[in-house]
Motif scaffolding. Structure first.
Motif, mmCIF file in Angstrom:
data_model
loop_
_atom_site.group_PDB
_atom_site.id
_atom_site.type_symbol
_atom_site.label_atom_id
_atom_site.label_comp_id
_atom_site.label_asym_id
_atom_site.label_seq_id
_atom_site.Cartn_x
_atom_site.Cartn_y
_atom_site.Cartn_z
ATOM 1 N N GLU A 177 -11.450 1.334 10.845
ATOM 2 C CA GLU A 177 -11.287 0.657 9.563
ATOM 3 C C GLU A 177 -10.757 1.614 8.507
ATOM 4 O O GLU A 177 -9.877 1.277 7.724
ATOM 5 N N VAL A 178 -11.322 2.829 8.502
ATOM 6 C CA VAL A 178 -10.830 3.813 7.542
ATOM 7 C C VAL A 178 -9.353 4.093 7.772
ATOM 8 O O VAL A 178 -8.548 4.119 6.846
ATOM 9 N N ALA A 179 -9.006 4.257 9.046
ATOM 10 C CA ALA A 179 -7.609 4.544 9.366
ATOM 11 C C ALA A 179 -6.711 3.419 8.862
ATOM 12 O O ALA A 179 -5.656 3.652 8.271
ATOM 13 N N GLN A 180 -7.185 2.185 9.089
ATOM 14 C CA GLN A 180 -6.433 1.031 8.596
ATOM 15 C C GLN A 180 -6.340 1.058 7.080
ATOM 16 O O GLN A 180 -5.281 0.855 6.500
ATOM 17 N N GLY A 181 -7.486 1.325 6.457
ATOM 18 C CA GLY A 181 -7.551 1.324 5.012
ATOM 19 C C GLY A 181 -6.658 2.380 4.391
ATOM 20 O O GLY A 181 -6.212 2.251 3.266
ATOM 21 N N MET A 182 -6.402 3.449 5.154
ATOM 22 C CA MET A 182 -5.533 4.497 4.641
ATOM 23 C C MET A 182 -4.067 4.174 4.849
ATOM 24 O O MET A 182 -3.203 4.907 4.401
ATOM 25 N N GLY A 183 -3.827 3.086 5.569
ATOM 26 C CA GLY A 183 -2.440 2.674 5.746
ATOM 27 C C GLY A 183 -1.795 3.165 7.023
ATOM 28 O O GLY A 183 -0.588 3.325 7.096
ATOM 29 N N MET A 184 -2.609 3.419 8.060
ATOM 30 C CA MET A 184 -2.006 3.757 9.353
ATOM 31 C C MET A 184 -1.586 2.463 10.038
ATOM 32 O O MET A 184 -2.279 1.450 9.953
#
Ligand SMILES: Nc1ncnc2c1ncn2[C@@H]1O[C@H](COP(=O)(O)OP(=O)(O)OP(=O)(O)O)[C@@H](O)[C@H]1O
Ligand SMILES: [Mg+2]
Lengths: 327, 570
Positions: free
Chosen positions: B120-127
């Motif tokens: 989720e963090v990775a997604q949230g960072m825009g990966m």
């Protein structure tokens, strides 16, 4: 900066996490989403960077509807820190912080400078910490890195979901203070989620109190404490209202109410109180200076005078209201 | 049986078989990884909930099939769809199928177990989804995937020994030969390197696993103290991606080193290299590479390949492949090998259009078949000798060929074929039911090939119809030494043996070509040494021979084993 208009979110299983929420967040402002567990704070926040898509309503960032934007690009320009910190364990702190700059295509020297600057900003010496792994840090240090990472890439908007959760009170307060100072410097638009009303009052320019997905009150911390909008808000604040008042009530309030006499004199040299100081901060000033009487400054002049004794009786009175009420 | 002797005797073969084994293992693992890792990734990320259990289930089922059966299935299925049934290809298919599951399962769980918060963090960072896979999921799953590869590799080394059954080579060749000839030397020569391979590869992979694990999630340095003051030593560290690329490069080089020797350069350059040979009859024919395929027994017994090689100075380009006797003829007929060992009485020689090469220097001793019986059994049962001797001189080579053919290729039951034959010969009354025996049990043995089973059945049928003894059929034993050992120990009462085998294999004497002389020697020696009696020969001479495809033998002008040796020397 962020406009939330009549937004609702119903999950596929039928849970109505957010109901008809409208909220406007100004540029540079910190709005705290406050509420009990399950009240829809996280859901609201995640709708801003499209980790969750609203069922109905409209959200725009900087005037642009987020549904018209590529979610990946959108997210790269919105900082994000989550409840459980979420540092990548297989990356060094430097690498963790570099993720967004690299996604944005920054070159290596610029990224490296930025990493060092952010580490400094959260009080971690770059030389020491840049190449460490998250497992080599204390909980508080990790939270700091989480904050630093959410600021990487200089996003105008930052979303923070209980970034200081799960810390001891002292470390927590220290981090809150550091972040407040940082905020003064960098002036981001911040959406800050917490269930801790003290944290909300301390961090927020405004507080949005949610219950069961519905907005109960949107106001400044002082307003929230002094004028609860409805029964729920009163109940939510409960006994803590009076302790909160010590934080939200400023010397200005005492002057306005005539509890302390307003004057207009030359400001003497030496320690003084600010009219923006809360009762608690004023008490702290007396403790640290060891004085018994201090002038209240405003516009470079002494606009009043407060004795320690008077302050203590005022505080006793504020707290006393709680005693009366509970009788 | 000391180690240095094993190494000096078998060193060359051990090295070659180890190489083959490594080749099989590497090739199988590379293919399995290439299939299972991407598949595992897809399964871990798919939205179709039904997919993962389905695919994992299928891989799990393959895994529950005993490895021997899996190899057998592949041979049978390949035969149906006319793919090669022997050699490296079916062996690799079996190994790959077997190796898939651990890699697949570990890739799947490795990726699934990544903390959803990380994603989720990775997604949230825009990966992007791809970036999440390569930068977050795979690095975090890498240790688990590597563990799967390790398990698979060790299994594959073990299962690869079974590939010797279908001519894929490897250390299993030595092990099977050791079993066939009851030779501890060969058994050890195959087993020790296989075990060592497993240990060494496991150790190497475990090292690789550690090296590839991202430093932050390595167990040993996880909880370093977080003392603020003490600065971490700046060590030049290599990013995981670089390590992965480096590791792949090393594996690639090793694979290349293993695969290069397998490429048929001669075959590829055949266009330019017009080597020719002048045949015995004076013709000039193109030189072809001849591949030999022999069964484990022929490869290991002294009157088999080892002696033949010396006697005729026979030198194949590549060491002969070991094949299961059941697969040999088909392999020759299909051109997967060119020269096989064959039994003169085997029906498939004629049926598959193969030609027997003449043993022009009389290397192979005569192999007249006769029942060998324990003397005490004969003494205990009056008339047993006469019943068993009813077959004396009763079967001609051609008749035996036909009987064998009916079982091997037409799928008839050995017992039915035996009954049929005995009835035709008038040795059993047509339609007669054998009486329910009440007498002693007689244990009748047979080696694990068709002719032995048919002859064993005949012995049993004669006993059932003409005595009240109750034969117990032990007709599929592992080979000469297994049968003979059991007979000597009293676990068997009789089995049909061949005179030449008795002379050379059991008595360890030099081959002799006069049939009567051979019979006399074995009869005398067996009686004296083992208290065993040779009854009258039943007529067939099942000598070993070499066979080739008729078409090829004619084209190359090879009629005798000497011709073959000559041709190979050119
Ligand atoms: N993916 C989901 N599917 C179904 N229901 C969900 C999902 N995510 C959240 N919910 C529900 O929506 C409601 C609001 O959840 P949310 O995570 O926004 O709460 P919160 O205010 O952040 O709580 P906390 O303080 O515990 O983090 C809860 O009832 C929760 O169970
Ligand atoms: Mg939450």
């Amino acid at each position: 900066m962020i406009t939330i208009e009549e937004v609702s979110k119903t999950f596929p299983d039928g849970t109505e996490a957010v109901k008809d929420l409208s909220l406007e967040i100004e540029e540079g402002e910190t709005v705290v989403l406050l509420g009990t567990s399950g009240s829809g704070k996280t859901t609201t926040m995640k709708m801003v960077n499209r980790l969750i898509e609203p069922t109905s309503g409209r959200i725009s960032v900087d005037g642009q509807d987020i549904m018209d934007q590529d979610p990946v690009q959108l997210r790269r320009h919105i900082g994000y820190a989550i409840q459980s910190i979420g540092l990548f364990p297989h990356m060094t702190l430097g690498e963790n912080i570099s993720v967004v700059p690299q996604l944005l295509g920054w070159d290596q020297p610029r990224t490296d400078d930025h990493v060092d600057q952010l580490l400094n900003m959260v009080q971690l010496e770059p030389e020491v910490y840049r190449d460490r792994f998250p497992s080599q840090l204390s909980g508080g240090q990790r939270q700091r890195v989480g904050v630093a990472r959410s600021l990487a890439g200089d996003p105008p908007v930052v979303l923070m979901d209980e970034p200081f959760g799960a810390l001891d009170p002292i470390t927590r307060e220290q981090l809150q203070n550091e972040f407040l100072e940082l905020e003064d410097e960098i002036k981001k638009t911040v959406v800050f989620v917490t269930h801790d009303v003290f944290e909300a009052v301390k961090m927020g320019d405004r507080i949005a109190l949610l219950d069961a997905g519905e907005l109960q009150q949107l106001s400044s911390p002082a307003e929230l404490v002094d004028n609860p909008a409805n029964e729920f808000v009163s109940q939510f604040l409960g006994q803590q209202r009076f302790q909160l008042a010590l934080v939200t009530r400023t010397l200005e309030f005492l002057l306005d109410k005539g509890i302390v006499e307003r004057t207009d004199e030359e400001l003497p040299d030496g320690p003084s109180l600010s009219r923006h100081d809360s009762l608690i901060q004023a008490l702290d000033r007396f403790k640290t200076t060891g004085e018994t009487v201090l002038p209240i400054r405003g516009g470079g002049r002494a606009i009043g005078e407060l004795s320690k004794k008077k302050l203590l009786s005022i505080i006793a009175e504020v707290l006393g209201e709680s005693g009366e009420e509970s009788q | 049986m000391n180690l240095s002797k094993i190494i000096s005797d078998l060193g060359g073969e051990i090295a070659f078989r180890t190489y083959e084994h490594l080749f099989l293992t590497f090739a199988a693992m590379l293919i399995a990884i290439a299939i299972a890792v991407p598949l595992g990734i897809v399964l871990a990320r798919t939205r179709l909930k039904a997919m993962p259990p389905l695919v994992m289930g299928a891989a799990g089922v393959v895994q529950t099939v005993p490895s021997l059966a899996l190899i057998a299935f592949i041979v049978v299925i390949f035969a149906l769809v006319t793919l090669p049934t022997i050699g490296v290809v079916p062996g690799l298919v079996a190994l790959v199928l077997y190796a898939l599951l651990p890699i697949l399962r570990n890739t799947f769980t490795g990726i699934r177990q990544v903390d959803p918060n990380m994603i989720e963090v990775a997604q949230g960072m825009g990966m992007t989804s791809r970036q999440i896979l390569t930068s977050v999921e795979l690095p975090l799953a890498l240790p688990v995937i590597m563990a799967g590869i390790r398990i698979s590799t060790v299994w594959t080394i073990g299962v690869a020994t079974l590939c010797a059954l279908i001519g894929a080579g490897g250390l299993g060749d030595l092990i099977l030969q050791g079993l066939q000839s009851i030779q501890m030397d060969k058994l050890l020569a195959g087993t020790i390197p296989a075990a060592a391979l497993a240990l060494v590869l496991d150790g190497m992979l475990s090292g690789l696993e550690k090296w590839l694990t991202p430093a932050g999630i390595r167990e040993d340095e996880g909880e370093a103290p977080a003392g603020d003051e003490e600065p971490v030593k700046k060590k030049a560290k290599m990013p995981v991606k670089t390590r992965l690329i480096l590791a792949s490069a090393i594996v690639g080089i090793i694979s290349l080193a293993l695969f290069l020797p397998r490429i048929d350069w001669k075959g590829m350059m055949a266009g330019e290299d017009q080597r020719t040979v002048t045949t015995a009859s004076g013709q000039t024919v193109p030189r072809e590479t001849l591949a030999a395929g022999f069964d484990a027994e022929f490869l290991s017994r002294p009157d088999g390949y080892p002696g033949l090689k010396d006697h005729y100075n026979l030198e194949f380009e590549e060491p002969p492949r070991q094949l299961d006797p059941g697969l040999m003829y088909k392999a020759a007929a299909e051109g997967q090998v060119d020269v096989i060992c064959a039994f003169a009485t085997d029906g498939r020689i004629a049926a598959f259009d193969l030609t027997v090469l003449e043993d022009d220097q009389s290397y192979f001793p005569p192999y007249y078949a006769a029942p060998v019986v324990r003397a005490d059994t004969l003494n205990a049962h009056q008339g047993l000798r006469d019943v068993l001797n009813m077959l004396a001189d009763g079967i001609a080579d051609e008749e035996m060929q036909e009987l064998n053919y009916r079982v091997d290729e037409e799928g008839e039951q050995a017992r039915a074929v035996a009954l049929d034959f005995l009835t035709q010969k008038g040795l059993i009354d047509p339609g007669a039911q054998a009486p329910e025996g009440t007498g002693a049990r007689i244990h009748v043995g047979g080696k694990n090939f068709t002719e032995q089973i048919i002859l064993g059945q005949m012995m049993c049928l004669l006993l059932e119809h003409h005595t009240n003894l109750r034969p117990v059929r032990k007709l599929n034993l592992g080979g000469t030494m297994v049968c003979f050992g059991a007979l000597k120990a009293g676990d068997l009462d009789l089995y049909v043996e061949y005179t030449g085998t008795g002379l050379v294999n059991i008595l360890d004497q030099e081959p002799i070509s006069d049939p009567q002389q051979v019979y006399d020697i074995v009869d005398r020696e067996f009686r004296q040494e083992f208290d065993l009696v040779w009854l009258d020969p039943i007529g067939i001479n099942n000598t070993y021979t070499l066979a080739m495809r008729t078409e090829q033998a004619e084209r190359l002008g090879i009629e005798t084993i000497s011709d073959l040796a000559e041709y190979l020397r050119e």
